[in-house]
Design a protein around this motif. Structure first.
Motif, PDB file in Angstrom:
ATOM      1  N   SER A  31       0.786  -1.266   0.047  1.00 38.80           N
ATOM      2  CA  SER A  31       0.107  -0.066  -0.026  1.00 38.80           C
ATOM      3  C   SER A  31       0.958   1.270  -0.095  1.00 38.80           C
ATOM      4  CB  SER A  31      -0.817   0.096   1.158  1.00 38.80           C
ATOM      5  OG  SER A  31      -0.223  -0.121   2.478  1.00 38.80           O
ATOM      6  N   ARG A  32       2.249   1.260   0.989  1.00 38.98           N
ATOM      7  CA  ARG A  32       2.593   2.356   0.861  1.00 38.98           C
ATOM      8  C   ARG A  32       3.644   2.634  -0.327  1.00 38.98           C
ATOM      9  NH1 ARG A  32       3.343   7.494   2.007  1.00 38.98           N
ATOM     10  NH2 ARG A  32       5.751   8.037   2.471  1.00 38.98           N
ATOM     11  N   HIS A  78       1.375   3.817  -3.106  1.00 37.92           N
ATOM     12  CA  HIS A  78       0.989   5.301  -3.188  1.00 37.92           C
ATOM     13  C   HIS A  78       2.123   6.119  -3.283  1.00 37.92           C
ATOM     14  CE1 HIS A  78      -0.472   8.749  -0.945  1.00 37.92           C
ATOM     15  NE2 HIS A  78       0.660   8.793  -0.359  1.00 37.92           N
ATOM     16  N   ALA A 107      -4.793  13.364  -0.858  1.00 44.17           N
ATOM     17  CA  ALA A 107      -3.492  12.307  -0.859  1.00 44.17           C
ATOM     18  C   ALA A 107      -2.255  13.182  -1.369  1.00 44.17           C
ATOM     19  CB  ALA A 107      -3.716  11.099  -1.669  1.00 44.17           C
TER      20      ALA A 107
END
Length: 287
Positions: free
Chosen positions: A231-232, A235, A271
């Protein structure tokens, strides 16, 4: 204090640059105290030291060298300390390449490896070599390409990669051939799937399926290779791609948020602002 650094992901994110398969970067910093960093490298790195000293701790040994030497560090983990020169300067010109380029080189020049020592258990942690006249001229050509990019830069970088690899094969026929033959590329299928252009729009379950892994195995293997949770990493990759499109393509946030996997514009803006401290519009106005 030892900090952790994902290479090249953190390096590219800090400088608002997209992550590619062949990357040049002129790393320079000024300080008074040595800086120790945990390096989690997802790609292979040539480090051509220009100023200061570098000390690298691997699983099998520690190496300290000055600008008379350069080092090829395979993907993996190490602990690196930057030691500054008397002028309090540290500079290392780095050339980063992926597994796919290493595999392509071994396939393209397969005749070189006909008589090379083959021992899969002998994985050397690094390769240290002299910065002789050829290497210094080679680095100078990379620096020029880095400062003056052209429309053919990607093709030129591929040629430069083959050039330095062939030179090292000729200069250190036994040692270097053995080294690059035994560099582990078993993670290549996972990296190919993860780093493909379509991966940003695929779910974790879909990526796991393409890698022929369960989701739990994929997550574990992913962290071993990239040093962070999927996920990191994704992102950061989305943010790097967004920054590139905003800066170099002059795109609008409303034009790119869907392609980056954000269902609505507001979630993308939030984000982006959290990562860069500015909205996409403000970022674009200040670059």
């Amino acid at each position: 204090m030892t900090t952790a650094y994902a290479l090249p992901e953190d390096l590219m994110a800090a400088n608002n640059l997209p992550v590619g398969d062949l990357i040049l970067f002129d790393y320079q910093t000024t300080n008074q105290q040595p800086v120790k960093t945990k390096i989690i490298a997802s790609k292979h790195v040539f480090s051509f030291l220009q100023e200061g000293e570098k000390e690298v701790h691997f699983y099998d040994e520690s190496v300290r060298f000055n600008p008379s030497k350069a080092m090829l560090i395979p993907a993996g983990n190490c602990i690196m300390t930057e030691r500054y020169s008397q002028d309090r300067q540290y500079r290392s010109f780095i050339f980063i390449f992926s597994d796919s380029h290493l595999v392509a080189f071994r396939d393209k020049y397969v005749s070189l490896f006909t008589h090379a020592p083959r021992n899969s258990s002998e994985r050397l942690s690094h390769f240290l070599f002299a910065q002789d006249d050829f290497i210094r001229n080679f680095v100078h050509s990379l620096q020029h390409l880095h400062c003056h990019p052209t429309t053919l830069s990607a093709s030129l970088l591929q040629i430069k990669f083959d050039e330095v690899m062939l030179y090292l094969c000729d200069r250190y026929p036994q040692q270097f051939l053995r080294f690059i033959f035994n560099v582990n590329t078993s993670d290549l299928p996972l990296r190919k799937v993860v780093e493909s252009k379509t991966s940003l729009n695929l779910s974790l379950e879909e990526l796991s399926f393409l890698c022929n892994m369960s989701v739990s195995t994929f997550k574990r293997k992913f962290e071993e290779v990239y040093g962070m949770a999927p996920s990191r990493w994704f992102h950061l990759r989305k943010m790097q791609q967004a920054a590139f499109l905003l800066k170099y393509e002059k795109a609008k946030a409303s034009e790119i948020h869907l392609d980056l996997g954000y269902e609505n514009l507001s979630s993308f803006v939030q984000a982006f602002k959290k990562e860069f401290g500015k909205t996409p519009k403000a970022y674009q106005q200040n670059v």
